[in-house]
Write a protein that holds these residues in place. Structure first.
Motif, short mmCIF file in Angstrom:
data_model
loop_
_atom_site.label_atom_id
_atom_site.label_comp_id
_atom_site.label_asym_id
_atom_site.label_seq_id
_atom_site.Cartn_x
_atom_site.Cartn_y
_atom_site.Cartn_z
N ARG A 1 0.59 -1.16 0.43
CA ARG A 1 0.01 0.32 -0.48
C ARG A 1 1.24 0.90 0.19
NH1 ARG A 1 -4.59 -2.20 1.16
NH2 ARG A 1 -5.55 -3.69 1.66
N LYS B 1 0.89 5.51 -0.76
CA LYS B 1 0.44 6.85 -0.80
C LYS B 1 1.33 7.44 -2.01
CE LYS B 1 -2.06 6.50 3.04
NZ LYS B 1 -3.60 7.16 3.40
N THR C 1 -10.74 11.56 -4.20
CA THR C 1 -9.50 10.06 -3.93
C THR C 1 -10.02 9.39 -5.10
OG1 THR C 1 -11.63 8.74 -2.68
CG2 THR C 1 -10.12 10.97 -1.17
N THR D 1 -8.22 5.15 -6.58
CA THR D 1 -6.70 4.32 -6.20
C THR D 1 -6.90 3.57 -7.34
OG1 THR D 1 -7.99 3.47 -3.83
CG2 THR D 1 -6.11 2.20 -4.06
N ARG E 1 -4.61 0.52 -8.56
CA ARG E 1 -4.47 -1.49 -7.78
C ARG E 1 -3.88 -2.05 -9.16
NH1 ARG E 1 -6.92 -1.52 -3.48
NH2 ARG E 1 -8.93 -0.94 -3.11
N SER F 1 -1.02 -1.12 -4.48
CA SER F 1 -1.89 -0.31 -4.29
C SER F 1 -1.44 1.38 -3.99
CB SER F 1 -3.29 -0.44 -3.13
OG SER F 1 -4.46 -0.20 -3.20
N GLU G 1 -2.71 4.56 -3.16
CA GLU G 1 -3.90 5.73 -2.76
C GLU G 1 -3.30 7.35 -3.68
OE1 GLU G 1 -6.43 7.66 1.26
OE2 GLU G 1 -5.33 5.17 1.02
#
Length: 126
Positions: free
Chosen positions: A13, A15, A103, A105, A107, A112, A114
């Motif tokens: 994950r 950012k 927002t 995301t 993938r 992933s 964000e």
């Protein structure tokens, strides 16, 4: 009876960081297409993943074209507003919406990423 263990690689994950925003860039006066309040280019990056997105406001409808590049990006999708958006044969992800996303995301099979807090007022510029 012993069962064969299944190994799943955990999804990393990330950012995303905003690295380019056309609304924040200085506009050249008198150049065709400059100063447009209805078009915007955004570029986000994190650890080898890049999301390049163009947004166009057509009054009551926004049109978006995005391209994901980097780590396993050829298999990347975008999750936006509860929808899973997939690339076309040219690797571009296209969609329309009444409101632009705040927002989304990205993938891929391994990552992933964000993208959050996208502001759509020219005064906020981020």
């Amino acid at each position: 009876i012993p069962q064969k263990a299944t190994s799943f690689s955990p999804l990393r994950r990330l950012k995303a960081a905003l690295v380019f925003d056309s609304w924040a860039a200085p506009q050249v006066v008198g150049v065709r297409g400059s100063g447009s309040h209805s078009d915007r280019r955004l570029k986000f990056e994190s650890e080898g993943i890049t999301l390049d997105m163009r947004a166009e406001n057509h009054g009551e409808l926004w049109s978006f074209v995005a391209h994901v590049s980097g780590y396993h990006a050829e298999q990347g999708n975008i999750e936006c507003g509860g929808r899973e958006l997939t690339p076309n044969t040219h690797g571009l992800i296209q969609w329309e919406s009444v409101r632009p996303p705040t927002t989304l995301t990205v993938r891929t099979p391994k990552v992933s990423m964000e993208v959050s807090r996208i502001r759509w007022n020219k005064t906020g510029r981020k």
